[in-house]
Design a protein around this motif. Sequence first.
Motif, short mmCIF file in Angstrom:
data_model
loop_
_atom_site.label_atom_id
_atom_site.label_comp_id
_atom_site.label_asym_id
_atom_site.label_seq_id
_atom_site.Cartn_x
_atom_site.Cartn_y
_atom_site.Cartn_z
N TYR A 150 0.77 -1.48 0.06
CA TYR A 150 -0.06 -0.10 0.14
C TYR A 150 0.77 1.29 0.07
N ASP A 151 2.13 1.23 0.63
CA ASP A 151 3.11 2.36 0.53
C ASP A 151 3.38 2.66 -0.86
N VAL A 152 3.57 1.69 -1.46
CA VAL A 152 4.07 1.79 -2.96
C VAL A 152 2.96 2.41 -3.91
N ILE A 153 1.84 1.78 -3.62
CA ILE A 153 0.58 2.18 -4.19
C ILE A 153 0.40 3.73 -4.06
N ALA A 154 0.53 4.09 -2.75
CA ALA A 154 0.32 5.65 -2.48
C ALA A 154 1.50 6.44 -3.27
N GLU A 155 2.78 5.87 -3.22
CA GLU A 155 3.50 6.57 -4.11
C GLU A 155 3.49 6.40 -5.58
N PHE A 156 3.13 5.41 -6.02
CA PHE A 156 2.60 5.40 -7.33
C PHE A 156 1.35 6.39 -7.92
#
Length: 785
Positions: free
Chosen positions: A479-485
């Motif tokens: 989810y942190d990667v998705i937020a950054e994406f």
Amino acid sequence: MRAERLPLTRLQSLALSLASFLLLAVATMALGPLITGGGWWWLCAFMAAGTLGTGAALRALRTPPSLIAPLELLAVVVLLTMAFGGSSAFAFVVPTGDTFEVFRGLAEAAQRTIEQQSVPAIPVPALLFALAVGTGLLAIVMDLIVQTFRLPALAAAPALVPIVIPGLLIEAGAELGTVVLTAAAYLLLLRVDVRVRRNAELHNPDVGDDAPTVVAPRRVPIGSTLAASLGLATAGLLAASVLTIATPSVSSSFLLGTAQGTLFARGVSPYVDLGRDLRRPDPVPAFNYLADEGDRPYFTLLTIDRFEGEVWGATERAVDGDNTIERMPRPDGLAADVAGSEHPISIRVEQVRTTWLPVPYPTTSIQGLDGSWFWDDGSLNVRTVDSSTFGQTYEVTRLALDPTPQQLRGAGAPPAALADSLALPDDLPDVIRTTTEQVTAGAASPYDAAVLIQQYLRGPDFTYSVDAPVSEGYDGGGYDVIAEFLEKRAGYCVHFASTMAVMAREVGIPSRISVGYTSGTPSDERIGGTVRVDVDSHDLHAWPELYFQGVGWVQFEPTPGRGTVPSYSRPGAGEESLSGIPLGPSSTPGANGRPEGDPDRNLAGQAGGAASAASEWMRNGTLALVVLLLVTAPALVRSAQRQLRLRRVRGGPRPAGAAWDELVASAVDLGIPADARGTPRALAALVSGRAAFASPDAAAALVDLRDAVERERYGPDTGGDLPPAVARAGTPPAPASPLIDALGRVRSALAADAPPAERARATFLPRSLLAGARGGVGRRAPRDA
């Protein structure tokens, strides 16, 4: 003086064979926690009975002992031919060249199934073949020990093999009840051996001047051996229990795979590293297929449905042996009124080596595969337990579904069984919730929300890039990667699929991610109305699947520039006007190369990596260590016994007796019929007649040992509670150093006089250990003898 090994009657030999069969059959039951069902045990019992029965029949025919083991090995081959040879054998019994080719294939598949299966394993033919071969070999070893070498106490070694194996693979080890039954069967074998030996002794009495003066009663007393036998059995039971409990279990991936196995084994990287394969400078051929013109499905390898916040993962499911590909089920949630058509596809795998089969979802039938393949519940992923995709050619029939937007829009609430496919972490970043609310605002149904999410991610604000996530440090699917994406708006299929799956769950739609290949690139080859399509490593892809009650799992394509958008998911589908989003065929973005230092640079099509090699070394090393311990255990015990006696010679009580005991044991180990019950003079006379004692040095050493033990046994006591005058008048004990020197010279002479094979047997299978065990369970002389 008579030989130690007395001839047995046919009935006595049969009794030992039956006891050996019972011990081996019970011991193999310990493998129960590792294998499903019970049919495999009957195969093991069949192999044990056939092998040991062959040995018993050969002995009944008075076959020379040296021929029995080779003929038993031939019997194992015949039994394997009957069980696995099938039509390749002549009259289903006599193996041919084709039969051995079948055996070779089964042996290779057995190695793969041991690597790939989880516990409990499915008894596929390859695994059954390995069990049959192992049981047959253990039966030969046990028969040699019990009948040929007459060392039944050492039968515990082959019996311990199936007892120890569960302890290497699972925490609980072998079941206690099985260990107890094995100990009881071992006790029975010892008891049968004692009775057989007693009867043989009674029918072959000692004669001659050197015969012992003590005569046993004509009836074999049970009580005389019961206590010692129970003691041996108790010790064996405790040792086996401690061994199975204390043995550290190896990670199951080393010996019987894991519940999911390696995600893509060799040739395809795991989900979060899929981008590395997409960044290859040169694509690697994966597979090709023949399909009707215009039929371009995606091919699923594995479905990922568990989202734990930091990472996506596949729900761990053991292979269900009932889920064979001969009967593929209907997809979950699919109603009868959803339009669909079946399309045949012929697939030939090139350089992909994995346990997961590339198949379209859903597939109704699969034919032509080599090995044992099974489908998973829900996802219908197909995997093998004893083979791989490499070089496979097979035909599938896929079910092409064409749900209408009205059917998707009218889907009811998802079933409770899909609660895990809706789960999201509590600490989901606000940007994901905020973006989802903004994108799906005004959606009339979950289906309309899904279409809006797909349209948003495929819009002009997002860019397909395999490098941006790596260079800016947000590669993956958490989810942190998705937020950054969502902030950077640049990524590849992993990011788009993960983002849509999470946003769909946020609006109440069950979601999962499929990992596999897009439809590939058509070639110029046309065969009978079909076209050949080539798929390579640049076609690797991840895409979301969303669940709608009454339709089931349906595919979406949120990644711009990749794949094909399904007709039912296009904005305005079912209406006259269609959105202008990209609808064309799959386009493969240019590869930007991989770092020179990337350890997975040449992964595709190669034979594994460091982790695979390390696990294989650990597995082989562990098994080799177990075998080494079993093989060298008698030699180690015998060596420890020798050192204890030499210690007594150097400074313990009755040193000459300890030296003589070691001499008797050494003679027994070398096959000399030495009887510890006889007098030292009788044994010295027997030994001195051997060629090696023509040497004056060896003969003198033997006489020194004989005289020393006779003085110690029959001379007056030199210490203890005797009066000092008597003690001083007695003969002093022999000094330690001369005794050890004499013992060494005599043992060297005995060894020099024995053939090399006898010396090797004396080292690894010392007969004196059994003689000592029989001493504990043998005849006892009356006190007044």
